[in-house]
Motif scaffolding. Structure first.
Motif, PDB file in Angstrom:
ATOM      1  N   GLN A   1       9.446  24.570  13.922  1.00  0.00           N
ATOM      2  CA  GLN A   1      10.243  24.981  12.788  1.00  0.00           C
ATOM      3  C   GLN A   1      11.307  23.915  12.501  1.00  0.00           C
ATOM      4  N   VAL A   2      11.483  23.631  11.232  1.00  0.00           N
ATOM      5  CA  VAL A   2      12.423  22.579  10.834  1.00  0.00           C
ATOM      6  C   VAL A   2      13.815  23.164  10.628  1.00  0.00           C
ATOM      7  N   HIS A   3      14.800  22.473  11.192  1.00  0.00           N
ATOM      8  CA  HIS A   3      16.191  22.852  10.977  1.00  0.00           C
ATOM      9  C   HIS A   3      16.962  21.633  10.507  1.00  0.00           C
ATOM     10  N   VAL A   4      17.779  21.843   9.489  1.00  0.00           N
ATOM     11  CA  VAL A   4      18.678  20.809   8.975  1.00  0.00           C
ATOM     12  C   VAL A   4      20.076  21.424   8.934  1.00  0.00           C
ATOM     13  N   VAL A   5      20.994  20.837   9.656  1.00  0.00           N
ATOM     14  CA  VAL A   5      22.321  21.445   9.792  1.00  0.00           C
ATOM     15  C   VAL A   5      23.408  20.423   9.498  1.00  0.00           C
ATOM     16  N   GLU A   6      24.220  20.740   8.496  1.00  0.00           N
ATOM     17  CA  GLU A   6      25.350  19.872   8.147  1.00  0.00           C
ATOM     18  C   GLU A   6      26.612  20.311   8.894  1.00  0.00           C
ATOM     19  N   SER A   7      27.492  19.359   9.111  1.00  0.00           N
ATOM     20  CA  SER A   7      28.786  19.654   9.710  1.00  0.00           C
ATOM     21  C   SER A   7      29.786  18.587   9.272  1.00  0.00           C
ATOM     22  N   GLY A   8      31.056  18.868   9.516  1.00  0.00           N
ATOM     23  CA  GLY A   8      32.086  17.875   9.238  1.00  0.00           C
ATOM     24  C   GLY A   8      32.912  18.114   7.993  1.00  0.00           C
ATOM     25  N   GLY A   9      32.563  19.132   7.222  1.00  0.00           N
ATOM     26  CA  GLY A   9      33.351  19.418   6.041  1.00  0.00           C
ATOM     27  C   GLY A   9      34.717  19.973   6.397  1.00  0.00           C
ATOM     28  N   GLY A  10      35.558  20.105   5.386  1.00  0.00           N
ATOM     29  CA  GLY A  10      36.883  20.647   5.630  1.00  0.00           C
ATOM     30  C   GLY A  10      37.813  20.378   4.477  1.00  0.00           C
ATOM     31  N   LEU A  11      39.091  20.586   4.729  1.00  0.00           N
ATOM     32  CA  LEU A  11      40.137  20.364   3.742  1.00  0.00           C
ATOM     33  C   LEU A  11      40.835  19.047   4.038  1.00  0.00           C
ATOM     34  N   VAL A  12      40.973  18.215   3.025  1.00  0.00           N
ATOM     35  CA  VAL A  12      41.599  16.906   3.197  1.00  0.00           C
ATOM     36  C   VAL A  12      42.433  16.605   1.965  1.00  0.00           C
ATOM     37  N   GLN A  13      43.466  15.822   2.150  1.00  0.00           N
ATOM     38  CA  GLN A  13      44.318  15.448   1.016  1.00  0.00           C
ATOM     39  C   GLN A  13      43.711  14.284   0.242  1.00  0.00           C
ATOM     40  N   VAL A  14      44.151  14.154  -0.982  1.00  0.00           N
ATOM     41  CA  VAL A  14      43.705  13.031  -1.813  1.00  0.00           C
ATOM     42  C   VAL A  14      43.951  11.714  -1.076  1.00  0.00           C
ATOM     43  N   GLY A  15      42.942  10.858  -1.108  1.00  0.00           N
ATOM     44  CA  GLY A  15      43.034   9.572  -0.435  1.00  0.00           C
ATOM     45  C   GLY A  15      42.581   9.593   1.006  1.00  0.00           C
ATOM     46  N   GLY A  16      42.309  10.774   1.512  1.00  0.00           N
ATOM     47  CA  GLY A  16      41.885  10.903   2.899  1.00  0.00           C
ATOM     48  C   GLY A  16      40.402  10.626   3.094  1.00  0.00           C
ATOM     49  N   SER A  17      39.965  10.829   4.330  1.00  0.00           N
ATOM     50  CA  SER A  17      38.582  10.542   4.693  1.00  0.00           C
ATOM     51  C   SER A  17      37.975  11.707   5.461  1.00  0.00           C
ATOM     52  N   LEU A  18      36.669  11.811   5.350  1.00  0.00           N
ATOM     53  CA  LEU A  18      35.890  12.759   6.138  1.00  0.00           C
ATOM     54  C   LEU A  18      34.559  12.109   6.453  1.00  0.00           C
ATOM     55  N   ARG A  19      33.976  12.514   7.575  1.00  0.00           N
ATOM     56  CA  ARG A  19      32.612  12.090   7.881  1.00  0.00           C
ATOM     57  C   ARG A  19      31.748  13.320   8.054  1.00  0.00           C
ATOM     58  N   GLY A 112      24.578  23.628   3.803  1.00  0.00           N
ATOM     59  CA  GLY A 112      25.725  23.074   3.092  1.00  0.00           C
ATOM     60  C   GLY A 112      27.009  23.138   3.888  1.00  0.00           C
ATOM     61  N   THR A 113      27.912  22.236   3.574  1.00  0.00           N
ATOM     62  CA  THR A 113      29.239  22.229   4.195  1.00  0.00           C
ATOM     63  C   THR A 113      30.265  21.974   3.100  1.00  0.00           C
ATOM     64  N   GLN A 114      31.341  22.756   3.131  1.00  0.00           N
ATOM     65  CA  GLN A 114      32.345  22.685   2.069  1.00  0.00           C
ATOM     66  C   GLN A 114      33.301  21.522   2.306  1.00  0.00           C
ATOM     67  N   VAL A 115      33.513  20.754   1.258  1.00  0.00           N
ATOM     68  CA  VAL A 115      34.530  19.712   1.262  1.00  0.00           C
ATOM     69  C   VAL A 115      35.536  20.040   0.158  1.00  0.00           C
ATOM     70  N   THR A 116      36.792  20.144   0.532  1.00  0.00           N
ATOM     71  CA  THR A 116      37.844  20.429  -0.431  1.00  0.00           C
ATOM     72  C   THR A 116      38.904  19.343  -0.346  1.00  0.00           C
ATOM     73  N   VAL A 117      39.159  18.712  -1.488  1.00  0.00           N
ATOM     74  CA  VAL A 117      40.158  17.656  -1.555  1.00  0.00           C
ATOM     75  C   VAL A 117      41.346  18.190  -2.346  1.00  0.00           C
TER      76      VAL A 117
END
Length: 119
Positions: A1-19, A112-117
């Motif tokens: 069975q195939v699984h695809v799992v995202e991680s690393g999203g979150g809340l970050v300020q303008v100009g910031g970084s996420l991976r 999916g993973t939520q990214v909020t800037v």
């Protein structure tokens, strides 16, 4: 069975970084093309970046020079390094593993993973 799992999203300020990370299992990762899509509220899902099984990458104009896609076949993982984030980058980010065999496309999606800037 195939699984695809995202991680690393979150809340970050303008100009910031996420991976973001996307781990796949149940497939031969090395032969899959891997894409990152995103979908903001009220908008269509759009392709952000992609990397082929051979390592060639492509980007949406809106993220060029800010985002970098990479893959580690040994870890069955694809990454999306996002720098200089803007409020318009806010979205749910989805990972897509795909390949085509004899004109048939095989697609596998993560949840999916939520990214909020925030400004």
């Amino acid at each position: 069975q195939v699984h695809v799992v995202e991680s690393g999203g979150g809340l970050v300020q303008v100009g910031g970084s996420l991976r973001l990370s996307c781990a796949a299992s149940g497939i031969d990762f090395s032969i899959m093309n891997m894409d990152w899509y995103r979908q903001a509220p009220g908008k269509q899902r759009e392709l952000v970046a992609g990397i082929t099984s051979g390592g060639s990458s492509n980007y949406a104009e809106s993220v060029k020079d800010r985002f970098t896609i990479s893959r580690d076949n040994a870890k069955y993982t694809v990454y999306l390094q996002m720098n200089s984030l803007k409020p318009e980058d806010t979205a749910v980010y989805y990972c897509n593993a795909h390949r085509s065999v004899s004109s048939r496309r095989y697609d596998y999606w993560g949840q999916g993973t939520q990214v909020t800037v925030s400004s």
